[in-house]
Structures are given as structure tokens and as C-alpha cells.
Design an enzyme around this catalytic site. Structure first.
Site, short mmCIF file in Angstrom:
data_model
loop_
_atom_site.label_atom_id
_atom_site.label_comp_id
_atom_site.label_asym_id
_atom_site.label_seq_id
_atom_site.Cartn_x
_atom_site.Cartn_y
_atom_site.Cartn_z
N SER A 132 0.83 -1.19 0.00
CA SER A 132 0.00 0.00 0.00
C SER A 132 0.88 1.26 0.00
O SER A 132 1.85 1.33 -0.74
CB SER A 132 -0.94 -0.05 1.20
OG SER A 132 -1.98 0.88 1.08
N ASP A 159 -5.24 -3.46 -2.94
CA ASP A 159 -4.31 -3.10 -1.86
C ASP A 159 -3.63 -4.32 -1.27
O ASP A 159 -4.30 -5.29 -0.89
CB ASP A 159 -5.10 -2.37 -0.77
CG ASP A 159 -4.20 -1.67 0.24
OD1 ASP A 159 -3.40 -2.36 0.89
OD2 ASP A 159 -4.31 -0.45 0.37
#
Length: 282
Positions: free
Chosen positions: A39, A197
Site C-alpha cells: 500500500s 491493496d
């Protein structure tokens, strides 16, 4: 000292990692061979390695200046995105990672970007909503350093190697995919497959360093939350903020919160160095 380094995700909390890295790395000669990030931690690992932390913070301070809202209704009415954070993040990444800097990263270490692959048997909007919701619930009620619900739902970890990125555009796409949390950050498409993510599988992707640890090499994991306890894993060291970082993951207007995250990283980095000195003296 540390052959492997992992950056956890956490949105704007990842600026804590910048403060810690800038404080600790030059003092201990931190030059890991393999570095992995998930991320926003994936972006942080790259600009920190290039020494671009001050540049990024200057860009953020300017971007936050004068903003009063996290949403842009005018752009949304014109057919654009309601949440401008994705375009802002993409623009920052595109300005940072030139061909020369990509080449420098490839020569420096084996950088890995962690992404999550959603299960194929669900429509993407449905499984994305389920996955993000389950992750938030697990984080809220169990507070694990390494979440498990994503794997149970069928999400699978995957890695993008910086060495395989042919140009900065591919690198930016990989970083955007690793941070993809709809509706704030759109889903990615890497290798003709959906990518989300990296934190949906594990927000602290130390699993990518397990082979090094099994071989007796030391690794360091930079978290972004002040967990009360961390796992005890042979050859692995966790570091974490000494207190809660009061900043939203996706805020584009809270410069003071971002600055707090960075300055706390500096403070905690100094404490880490003092602890190392005490261990040496003992």
C-alpha cells in the site's frame, strides 16, 4: 545488520516510517538487499531509499495548503472522481519516479511491491466491498499485526518486482495497484488481472522475507500502528510508533497530522538507536 526490510501500509501514517528511516538508516548503515512494501508503504520504501523524503513532504505541505474538504463535488459533477486523493497520489508518484531514479532503484536492492489478487469467482465490486469490510472489522476488533481474514476469503498475495518494471509508468501502476482501496483509490490491473491493496492479504508483508529469515538473516519490519504486542519471529525485528498517529489514512488537508507522523518517526528512531547502544554496552 538487516538484510531485509518490510514497510507496512497505513496511508498517511507511513510518514512515520520516513522519520524513522531517515534517523536510523545513516546511523546503522542500513542497506538491505531485499525491501518489500504494501500500500502506501510501497511508495514510502522507494522515495525513502532515494532520499526524497524532504521533497515529498514539501509537495504534501503545498498540496494540503488551503484545502477544506476531502471530496470534490464539482469534479464529480463533471464526471470525475469524488475523492481526489487518487489523482493527487498518482501525480506525486509520476513526478518522483523518473527513468534515472528507476534505474537507481534497480541498482540499489531487490524492491518488491505487495498486491492482493481477489478470488476470480466473485464480481470484483462485490468481493472488494466484502474484503475491505472484513479487513476493517478484523482490524477494529482483533488488531492483529498480520491480518488473516483476507486469505480466508480467497485473496492471494502477489509481488511485483521493481526490476521487472520497464519504465516509470509501469512502476506507478504497480504502486497505485498496491494502494487500491475503492472508492478512495481505484482498483488496479496488473498482468491483465485485477489487483487490490496489498494490505488486504497482509498489511505488513514480512512474509516476503521469510526465506531470508529461515536462512538466518536478520530482517526489520516498519509498522504504522502502536500495537501492544508483536509476534515473536526468529531473526525478525518489529518497530512501531510509540503512540497513535492522529491522522486519517486518506486525508489531503491535514498537513499538521502528516508532520506529526514524520516527527514521531524521528523521535522513535532516536529511541531505537539509544536502545541499540544500551544492548551493545550490556
Amino acid at each position: 545488520m538487516f538484510a531485509g526490510l518490510a514497510y507496512a501500509g497505513g496511508g498517511n501514517r507511513c510518514y512515520w516510517q520516513g522519520g524513522f528511516y531517515e534517523t536510523v538508516a545513516p546511523e546503522i548503515g542500513l542497506k538491505p538487499r531485499r525491501i518489500v512494501g504494501a500500500s502506501a508503504g510501497a511508495g514510502a520504501m522507494l522515495y525513502n531509499a532515494l532520499g526524497l523524503g524532504p521533497t515529498v513532504r514539501a509537495m504534501l505541505r503545498e498540496a494540503c495548503s488551503g484545502r477544506t474538504s476531502e471530496i470534490d463535488w464539482a469534479a464529480f459533477r463533471r464526471g470525475g472522481r469524488l475523492f481526489p486523493v487518487a489523482e493527487m497520489y498518482r501525480g506525486m508518484l509520476a513526478s518522483l519516479f523518473t527513468p534515472q531514479r528507476l534505474a537507481a532503484l534497480k541498482a540499489q536492492a531487490d524492491f518488491l511491491i505487495a498486491i492482493s489478487r481477489p478470488p476470480r469467482f466473485w464480481p470484483l465490486p462485490v468481493i472488494t466491498t466484502i474484503g475491505i469490510g472484513a479487513y476493517q472489522l478484523e482490524k477494529r476488533f482483533r488488531r492483529p499485526v498480520h491480518p488473516t481474514v483476507g486469505r480466508k476469503l480467497g485473496f492471494r498475495p502477489d509481488l511485483i518486482r521493481i526490476a521487472d518494471c520497464a519504465d516509470p509508468e509501469q512502476l506507478v501502476e504497480a504502486l497505485m495497484a498496491s494502494a487500491a482501496v475503492p472508492p478512495f483509490m481505484p482498483a488496479g490491473n496488473i498482468g491483465a488481472r485485477a489487483a487490490l491493496d496489498g494490505g488486504l492479504v497482509d498489511s505488513a508483508p514480512a512474509w516476503a522475507l521469510a526465506e531470508m529469515e529461515a536462512a538466518g538473516e536478520q530482517t526489520l519490519v516498519l509498522l504504522t500502528r502502536p500495537f501492544a504486542e508483536v509476534p515473536q519471529v526468529q531473526n525478525r525485528t518489529y518497530v512501531r510508533p510509540s503512540q497513535v498517529i492522529p491522522v486519517s489514512q486518506f486525508t489531503i488537508r491535514n498537513w499538521e497530522g502528516i508532520r506529526f507522523a514524520y516527527e514521531l518517526g524521528v523521535k522513535d528512531g532516536e529511541a531505537f538507536l539509544r536502545a541499540m547502544e544500551r544492548r551493545k554496552a550490556g
